[in-house]
Design an enzyme around this catalytic site. Structure first.
Site, PDB file in Angstrom:
ATOM      1  N   HIS A  22       0.974  -1.185   0.046  1.00 17.85           N
ATOM      2  CA  HIS A  22       0.113  -0.104   0.039  1.00 17.85           C
ATOM      3  C   HIS A  22       0.669   1.318  -0.010  1.00 17.85           C
ATOM      4  CE1 HIS A  22      -3.303  -2.562   2.147  1.00 17.85           C
ATOM      5  NE2 HIS A  22      -3.596  -2.425   1.040  1.00 17.85           N
ATOM      6  N   LYS A  74     -15.920  -6.963   5.821  1.00 21.44           N
ATOM      7  CA  LYS A  74     -14.632  -7.387   6.380  1.00 21.44           C
ATOM      8  C   LYS A  74     -14.757  -7.489   8.248  1.00 21.44           C
ATOM      9  CE  LYS A  74     -11.696  -6.488   2.669  1.00 21.44           C
ATOM     10  NZ  LYS A  74     -10.615  -5.695   2.081  1.00 21.44           N
ATOM     11  N   ARG A  96      -2.112  -6.017  -8.120  1.00 15.61           N
ATOM     12  CA  ARG A  96      -1.154  -7.030  -7.625  1.00 15.61           C
ATOM     13  C   ARG A  96      -0.688  -7.892  -8.793  1.00 15.61           C
ATOM     14  NH1 ARG A  96      -3.684  -8.273  -1.938  1.00 15.61           N
ATOM     15  NH2 ARG A  96      -5.544  -8.443  -3.465  1.00 15.61           N
ATOM     16  N   SER A 138      -3.385  -7.483   3.115  1.00 15.26           N
ATOM     17  CA  SER A 138      -3.492  -7.129   4.525  1.00 15.26           C
ATOM     18  C   SER A 138      -3.848  -8.566   5.223  1.00 15.26           C
ATOM     19  CB  SER A 138      -4.414  -5.924   4.858  1.00 15.26           C
ATOM     20  OG  SER A 138      -4.040  -4.915   4.506  1.00 15.26           O
TER      21      SER A 138
END
Length: 161
Positions: free
Chosen positions: A19, A43, A92, A130
């Protein structure tokens, strides 16, 4: 022409070196960069929005054009309220692209004045998320190369309780 303003949205639970790499690179391109810390209801966060914001403020303190705020609702609406003309998203892998393309297309439908910019992550962070950081840390794995040092300490505190 005024300032080039962009938004980087994310949950950042926690912020990773991946990040931070995207934020630092975007900060070189845009005059003002808002890091919008989202509370994703799907989440279960390890850190509160306030804790995440504080960590991001600390690790981006060397970037004078970066502001950290919490945001809710549609990212494209938040961007418009901040006068942004761009939303920056990190990619990514190819697997990220399809999902991100759908979001970008929806955002463009909602507000054609705001462009989405995709930034490829540094290859050394292409595997990093994460969620993965939290899982490794939960089992006492070494995450020191994956997150900034102060974030590593904060994670250790959370999992050693």
């Amino acid at each position: 022409m005024g300032n080039k303003i962009a938004v980087i949205p994310g949950t950042f639970d926690p912020i990773t070196n991946g990040h931070l790499d995207i934020i630092e690179r975007a900060a070189k391109i845009f005059d003002v960069l808002y890091v919008a810390v989202l509370n994703n209801s799907s989440k279960k966060p390890l850190f509160t929005v306030e804790e995440r914001m504080e960590m991001i403020k600390q690790v981006t303190a060397h970037l004078p054009n970066v502001a950290v705020e919490s945001a809710s609702g549609l990212t494209v609406d938040y961007a418009a309220k901040r006068g942004a003309t761009a939303i920056v998203r990190g990619l990514r892998a190819v697997s990220d692209f399809e999902y991100e393309m759908q979001i970008a297309s929806m955002n463009r439908t909602l507000n054609a004045e705001i462009e989405t910019f995709f930034v490829m992550t540094n290859t050394k962070y292409s595997f990093l998320s994460s969620s993965m950081v939290k899982e490794v840390a939960q089992y006492q794995g070494d995450i020191s190369e994956l997150v900034p040092e102060m974030v590593n300490r904060a994670i250790q505190v959370k999992f050693n309780k």
